[in-house]
Enzyme design. Structure first.
Site, PDB file in Angstrom:
ATOM      1  N   ASN A 142       0.867  -1.188   0.000  1.00 51.37           N
ATOM      2  CA  ASN A 142       0.000   0.000   0.000  1.00 51.37           C
ATOM      3  C   ASN A 142       0.896   1.228   0.000  1.00 51.37           C
ATOM      4  O   ASN A 142       1.496   1.568   1.020  1.00 51.37           O
ATOM      5  CB  ASN A 142      -0.880  -0.036   1.270  1.00 51.37           C
ATOM      6  CG  ASN A 142      -1.699   1.231   1.425  1.00 51.37           C
ATOM      7  OD1 ASN A 142      -1.824   2.025   0.490  1.00 51.37           O
ATOM      8  ND2 ASN A 142      -2.265   1.424   2.614  1.00 51.37           N
ATOM      9  N   LYS A 156       0.056   4.207  -0.238  1.00 44.40           N
ATOM     10  CA  LYS A 156      -0.635   5.361   0.371  1.00 44.40           C
ATOM     11  C   LYS A 156      -0.476   6.598  -0.537  1.00 44.40           C
ATOM     12  O   LYS A 156      -0.360   6.453  -1.748  1.00 44.40           O
ATOM     13  CB  LYS A 156      -0.123   5.618   1.787  1.00 44.40           C
ATOM     14  CG  LYS A 156      -0.135   4.357   2.650  1.00 44.40           C
ATOM     15  CD  LYS A 156      -0.005   4.658   4.115  1.00 44.40           C
ATOM     16  CE  LYS A 156       0.169   3.351   4.884  1.00 44.40           C
ATOM     17  NZ  LYS A 156      -0.005   3.512   6.315  1.00 44.40           N
ATOM     18  N   HIS A 192      -9.554   0.947   4.868  1.00 47.07           N
ATOM     19  CA  HIS A 192      -8.289   1.123   5.588  1.00 47.07           C
ATOM     20  C   HIS A 192      -8.535   2.043   6.791  1.00 47.07           C
ATOM     21  O   HIS A 192      -9.344   2.961   6.722  1.00 47.07           O
ATOM     22  CB  HIS A 192      -7.242   1.728   4.648  1.00 47.07           C
ATOM     23  CG  HIS A 192      -5.856   1.693   5.212  1.00 47.07           C
ATOM     24  ND1 HIS A 192      -5.419   2.585   6.154  1.00 47.07           N
ATOM     25  CD2 HIS A 192      -4.819   0.845   4.976  1.00 47.07           C
ATOM     26  CE1 HIS A 192      -4.160   2.286   6.479  1.00 47.07           C
ATOM     27  NE2 HIS A 192      -3.777   1.243   5.769  1.00 47.07           N
ATOM     28  N   GLU A 217      -6.977   4.434   7.918  1.00 38.94           N
ATOM     29  CA  GLU A 217      -6.776   5.866   7.646  1.00 38.94           C
ATOM     30  C   GLU A 217      -8.025   6.456   7.011  1.00 38.94           C
ATOM     31  O   GLU A 217      -8.365   7.606   7.235  1.00 38.94           O
ATOM     32  CB  GLU A 217      -5.532   6.062   6.764  1.00 38.94           C
ATOM     33  CG  GLU A 217      -4.260   5.808   7.562  1.00 38.94           C
ATOM     34  CD  GLU A 217      -3.075   5.322   6.774  1.00 38.94           C
ATOM     35  OE1 GLU A 217      -3.081   5.398   5.533  1.00 38.94           O
ATOM     36  OE2 GLU A 217      -2.116   4.839   7.413  1.00 38.94           O
ATOM     37  N   GLU A 271      -5.317  -5.264  10.694  1.00 35.95           N
ATOM     38  CA  GLU A 271      -4.321  -4.228  10.943  1.00 35.95           C
ATOM     39  C   GLU A 271      -4.627  -3.518  12.253  1.00 35.95           C
ATOM     40  O   GLU A 271      -5.464  -2.609  12.283  1.00 35.95           O
ATOM     41  CB  GLU A 271      -4.343  -3.209   9.799  1.00 35.95           C
ATOM     42  CG  GLU A 271      -4.068  -3.807   8.442  1.00 35.95           C
ATOM     43  CD  GLU A 271      -3.490  -2.775   7.492  1.00 35.95           C
ATOM     44  OE1 GLU A 271      -2.410  -3.036   6.964  1.00 35.95           O
ATOM     45  OE2 GLU A 271      -4.107  -1.715   7.296  1.00 35.95           O
ATOM     46  N   GLY A 273       2.217   2.156  10.740  1.00 40.45           N
ATOM     47  CA  GLY A 273       3.099   3.298  10.546  1.00 40.45           C
ATOM     48  C   GLY A 273       3.807   3.736  11.817  1.00 40.45           C
ATOM     49  O   GLY A 273       4.393   4.819  11.872  1.00 40.45           O
ATOM     50  N   SER A 313       3.374  -2.161  10.348  1.00 38.39           N
ATOM     51  CA  SER A 313       4.834  -2.093  10.538  1.00 38.39           C
ATOM     52  C   SER A 313       5.555  -3.373  10.129  1.00 38.39           C
ATOM     53  O   SER A 313       6.556  -3.758  10.767  1.00 38.39           O
ATOM     54  CB  SER A 313       5.176  -1.711  11.986  1.00 38.39           C
ATOM     55  OG  SER A 313       4.684  -0.412  12.274  1.00 38.39           O
TER      56      SER A 313
END
Ligand code: PEP
Length: 252
Positions: A9, A11, A94, A96, A164, A170, A210
């Protein structure tokens, strides 16, 4: 037997020129690795160019999002039909997007349904926040996210789930292999409850958060974990390639 899958991904990183450079750098080396599905998910704007570069190769293309309507007055949005011409996969829900763009289960389930409607394979992301994890609510949260993200969907053919934990995305603070394996096993049982045991056994469930070349084996070697959704490390050719190679070696 579930074929392992490693998805990158990217991003909101890389211009079109940079995306082309990155794909040119990793393409041939990725192409050589067999026994694992390799998916890269660049920004929308680079999908067409990247598709040309990977045409005829074993590397697959994914988008990072979509809108659930087919077409119309939805300024700035990208439809499932548009993506179906270019991609095989699409990341949906996701954390985010849930956090910064207010996507909830209702929106996510419509997106999953829209993706399936044009034969795009959704990579549905679910995961708990740190405080939920610390309060021992991980299973409750992921079960509810899974349920709400699949509401009204009878046969999610080709569905991929990415577990996740939000606190691991991240942050450099990955879960442990055992923790992730346990939660992913629980997610598989939840899929069996929502659908069937055979659907649960056939669904690939990835870990994300991560993942890098140094810790990938810890996750991929777990029996319930079918691969990884990789953020930061997918932008580094050597790191991403190493994760893909480890997935191929461990699962063979
Ligand atoms: C992600 O983008 O889904 C992700 C897991 O990011 P990172 O690997 O950077 O934590």
């Amino acid at each position: 037997m579930r074929v392992p899958l490693i998805a990158g991904n990217w991003k909101m990183n890389t211009t079109v020129v940079e995306a082309i450079e990155l794909v040119n750098e990793m393409r041939l080396r990725l192409e050589e690795v067999a026994g694992v599905d390799k998916v890269i998910c660049p920004p929308f704007i680079s999908l067409a160019a990247v598709r040309e570069l990977i045409k005829g190769s074993s590397i697959k293309l994914g988008a990072q999002n979509l809108y659930f309507e087919e077409q119309g007055a939805y300024t700035g949005e990208i439809s499932p039909l548009m993506l179906a011409e270019l991609c095989d996969f699409v990341i949906i829900g996701h954390s985010e997007r849930r956090q910064y763009f207010g996507e909830n289960g209702g929106v996510v389930s419509r997106k999953v349904e829209a993706a399936l409607g044009v034969k795009l394979k959704p990579i549905l992301c679910i995961g708990e926040r740190l405080e939920e994890n610390e309060a021992g609510k991980t299973e409750e949260v992921v079960a509810e996210q899974l349920r709400s993200s699949l509401t009204g969907i009878n046969e999610p053919d080709g569905l991929i789930v990415a577990y996740e934990p939000i606190w691991a995305i991240g942050t450099g603070r990955a879960a442990t292999g055992e923790q992730a394996n346990e939660t992913i096993g629980f997610i598989r049982q939840s899929i069996a409850r929502l659908y069937s045991e055979s659907m649960a056994q056939g669904t690939r469930i990835l870990y994300g958060g991560s993942v890098n070349a140094a810790n990938a084996a810890e996750f991929i070697s777990q029996p319930e974990i079918d691969g990884a959704l990789v953020g930061g490390a997918s932008l580094k050719t050597n790191e991403f390639l190493s994760i893909v190679k480890q997935a191929a070696e461990i699962r063979h």
